[in-house]
Design a protein around this motif. Structure first.
Motif, PDB file in Angstrom:
ATOM      1  N   LEU A   1      10.141  14.237  62.070  1.00  0.00           N
ATOM      2  CA  LEU A   1      10.907  14.347  62.980  1.00  0.00           C
ATOM      3  C   LEU A   1      11.892  12.952  63.836  1.00  0.00           C
ATOM      4  N   ILE A   2      10.679  12.113  63.415  1.00  0.00           N
ATOM      5  CA  ILE A   2      11.936  10.395  63.584  1.00  0.00           C
ATOM      6  C   ILE A   2      13.108  11.296  62.261  1.00  0.00           C
ATOM      7  N   HIS A   3      13.025  11.014  61.039  1.00  0.00           N
ATOM      8  CA  HIS A   3      14.280  11.970  60.005  1.00  0.00           C
ATOM      9  C   HIS A   3      15.036  12.290  60.168  1.00  0.00           C
ATOM     10  N   LYS A   4      14.347  13.791  61.415  1.00  0.00           N
ATOM     11  CA  LYS A   4      15.656  14.169  61.793  1.00  0.00           C
ATOM     12  C   LYS A   4      16.272  14.130  62.810  1.00  0.00           C
TER      13      LYS A   4
ATOM     14  N   GLY B   1      21.394  11.669  64.107  1.00  0.00           N
ATOM     15  CA  GLY B   1      22.293  10.301  64.226  1.00  0.00           C
ATOM     16  C   GLY B   1      23.590   9.890  63.610  1.00  0.00           C
ATOM     17  N   ARG B   2      22.880  10.860  62.062  1.00  0.00           N
ATOM     18  CA  ARG B   2      23.709  10.327  61.693  1.00  0.00           C
ATOM     19  C   ARG B   2      25.193  11.538  61.476  1.00  0.00           C
ATOM     20  N   SER B   3      24.812  12.250  62.232  1.00  0.00           N
ATOM     21  CA  SER B   3      25.488  13.193  61.895  1.00  0.00           C
ATOM     22  C   SER B   3      27.054  13.442  62.241  1.00  0.00           C
ATOM     23  N   LEU B   4      27.882  14.706  62.075  1.00  0.00           N
ATOM     24  CA  LEU B   4      29.561  14.351  62.244  1.00  0.00           C
ATOM     25  C   LEU B   4      29.201  14.858  63.916  1.00  0.00           C
ATOM     26  N   TYR B   5      28.711  15.695  64.061  1.00  0.00           N
ATOM     27  CA  TYR B   5      28.518  15.576  65.719  1.00  0.00           C
ATOM     28  C   TYR B   5      27.703  14.603  66.309  1.00  0.00           C
ATOM     29  N   ALA B   6      26.843  14.598  66.200  1.00  0.00           N
ATOM     30  CA  ALA B   6      26.391  12.875  66.906  1.00  0.00           C
ATOM     31  C   ALA B   6      27.088  11.969  67.261  1.00  0.00           C
ATOM     32  N   ARG B   7      28.748  11.710  66.209  1.00  0.00           N
ATOM     33  CA  ARG B   7      29.783  10.772  65.943  1.00  0.00           C
ATOM     34  C   ARG B   7      30.351  11.377  66.724  1.00  0.00           C
ATOM     35  N   ILE B   8      31.470  12.823  67.100  1.00  0.00           N
ATOM     36  CA  ILE B   8      32.258  12.876  67.671  1.00  0.00           C
ATOM     37  C   ILE B   8      31.489  13.329  69.070  1.00  0.00           C
ATOM     38  N   ALA B   9      30.515  14.189  69.418  1.00  0.00           N
ATOM     39  CA  ALA B   9      29.331  13.415  70.785  1.00  0.00           C
ATOM     40  C   ALA B   9      29.670  11.789  71.172  1.00  0.00           C
TER      41      ALA B   9
END
Ligand SMILES: Nc1ncnc2c1ncn2[C@@H]1O[C@H](COP(=O)(O)OP(=O)(O)OP(=O)(O)O)[C@@H](O)[C@H]1O
Ligand SMILES: [Mg+2]
Length: 497
Positions: free
Chosen positions: A4-7, A12-20
């Motif tokens: 879960l932590i890995h997921k 957190g490193r994903s493009l979606y997280a950064r755009i959001a």
């Protein structure tokens, strides 16, 4: 938990997280800016409204106070009148200013405005025709600019011109913060603003999720393609940049797949050619050998020179025959689609057969060749033809590496999980540096190169046959002492005596 932590870390490193994150931060900053502008404008509007409503207050008070002021701004009559007014509305501040704006009477308690000046320009602006409201100035007892009402008066017996000045800010407390606390309109506006913020936040997050989902699909397809699934294609989501990217990927995948198929076809043809050639070489080589041996057997009628030439021809025929055999095995191993032809057989019989075949070569080299196998050895389950090649290659190597007077031994020993086969010689040995390379295709050691013949294929074929049988080839060697090459073959399920 770790998964879960890995997921979460990956998200957190994903493009979606950064755009959001960028979107939500800008939305928040924009909301704060809009709220700040709205509050200051509301404040300004509230002041304007109050000044507009009470612009005549000073004029009305001046009419009431004018008779008393004629006796002097600081006269008892003026003070009485002012106190009377202030007792009716205690939140008012009332001052009499001279024509330059200096305070000459302060009717408040304590009288903090005496000796202060109000900006005369602000006074005249408010008294002018159609002033632009709100007009602000710092009151005699205040620190910050605020709204006010002013009216011209005459004071003293000389009827000197001056102003009656009253603060409106104190009277109304009409700040936005006060309105926020008490006005239902501002509460509704704040609630609507927060709701708009929430809705646009959620809408943005969902929209970005939909947008990045196409990227995720693209990534998955590229990953699968990289893992070898060359049939991967993407349905273009739209006609925009993403759609064009998907189309470019599909085109690229199509080209690579076609090229790969062409390469596979060429490779198949090459393997087929090698297999056919090595097979077709056998018959002419065998008859060549036969004719050469026949000629050599007529030794009495041949001179020494011709006998040497015939021996050299026989040597080369042998080398060619070995090379053809190696290439034929290699072609068979390269054909992944051809499974092993496993069968139960007796290793001790095979070992004795092969040792028998190599006895002539061993005698010729002055080397003692022996097989040390228990005839009661349990049968093994393997591809007989390929194991025959393994033993032939290993014995050939051992005999070539061992000088006259040396010894080569083929051992077969029963272990718990199978039969261990080992070919042991006390020949030249292999340098520790070269040991990891000897199983590579076409690699020949320095002593092997000095020998002249050999193609460097034998041990690589042995290693590949071992791998296909799920066993490991082990080579132990010391320069000058000898070499031991071993492998373990599994027992056959039906054990026969
Ligand atoms: N028992 C051994 N002792 C010393 N050197 C060896 C031994 N076995 C193999 N080698 C050396 O390792 C190298 C690789 O051997 P490999 O059997 O693959 O090729 P080759 O014998 O040169 O040619 P091929 O077997 O194809 O006719 C050769 O140079 C060979 O001399
Ligand atoms: Mg060899």
């Amino acid at each position: 938990m770790r998964a879960l932590i890995h997921k979460v870390a990956r998200l957190g490193r994903s493009l979606y997280a950064r755009i959001a994150l960028v979107y939500l931060t800008s939305l928040l900053l924009l909301s704060v800016a809009v709220a700040w502008i709205a509050i200051s404008q509301f404040n300004q509007l509230a002041r304007e409204l109050q000044q507009r409503m009470e612009i005549d207050l000073a004029q009305n008070l001046a009419q009431v106070m004018q008779p008393a002021l004629r006796q002097g701004a600081d006269s008892d009559a003026a003070r009485d009148m002012a106190h009377h007014i202030l007792s009716i509305n205690p939140s008012l501040s009332l001052y009499v200013l001279d024509e330059n704006g200096w305070v000459i009477a302060d009717y408040g308690e304590p009288a903090c405005g005496l000796g202060q000046q109000v900006d005369p320009e602000a006074l005249e602006t408010l008294l002018g025709k159609e002033p632009m409201l709100p007009v602000l100035t710092t009151s005699p007892c205040g620190d910050d600019p605020g709204i006010f009402s002013v009216a011209p008066i005459q004071h003293g017996e000389q009827r000197r011109p001056g102003y009656l000045y009253t603060d409106l800010d104190n009277a109304g407390q009409a700040s936005m913060f006060a309105m926020l606390r008490t006005s239902s309109i501002t509460r509704t506006l704040v609630a609507a603003g927060l709701m708009a913020l929430l809705v646009s936040g959620i809408f943005g997050l969902v929209w970005f999720a939909l947008l990045t989902r196409h990227f995720s699909r693209l990534t998955v397809a590229v990953q699968r393609f990289a893992e070898g699934d060359y049939g991967q294609r993407i349905v273009a989501p739209s006609d925009d940049e993403l759609g064009r990217l998907a189309k470019a990927f599909n085109d690229m995948a199509g080209t690579i797949e076609a090229q790969l198929q062409a390469l596979q076809e060429t490779d198949r043809q090459r393997r087929e050619l090698i297999a056919n050639l090595s097979h077709d070489f056998r018959t002419p080589l065998t008859s060549l050998r036969g004719y050469a041996e026949q000629l050599l057997s007529q030794g009495s009628v041949l001179d020494a020179e011709r006998r040497r030439t015939l021996a050299a021809i026989l040597d080369n025929v042998d080398r060619l025959t070995r090379l053809a055999q190696q290439l034929s095995t290699l072609a068979r191993l390269d054909a992944d689609d051809r499974p092993l032809q496993r069968e139960p057989f007796s290793l001790s019989e095979l070992a004795h057969d092969i040792v028998g075949k190599f006895q002539h070569q061993a005698r010729h080299a002055g080397v003692t060749l022996e097989a040390a196998c228990d005839p009661e050895l349990p049968w093994v389950d393997a591809d007989l033809g390929l194991i025959d090649r393994v033993l032939s290659n290993l014995l050939d190597n051992a005999l070539h590496a061992t000088a006259a007077g040396g010894k080569v031994r083929l051992e077969a020993e029963a272990l718990a999980d199978g039969v261990r086969l080992a070919v042991i010689d006390n020949g030249v040995g292999i340098d520790a540096e070269e040991l990891p390379m000897v199983t590579q295709r076409f690699y020949r050691t320095r002593s092997g190169l000095a020998r002249g013949d050999g193609s460097g294929l034998g041990l690589s074929i042995v290693r590949e046959i071992c791998e296909r049988h799920g066993t490991q080839l082990k080579i132990d060697s010391r320069v000058g002492e000898g070499t031991r090459v071993s492998l373990v073959l599994p027992y056959a399920r039906v054990i026969e005596a």
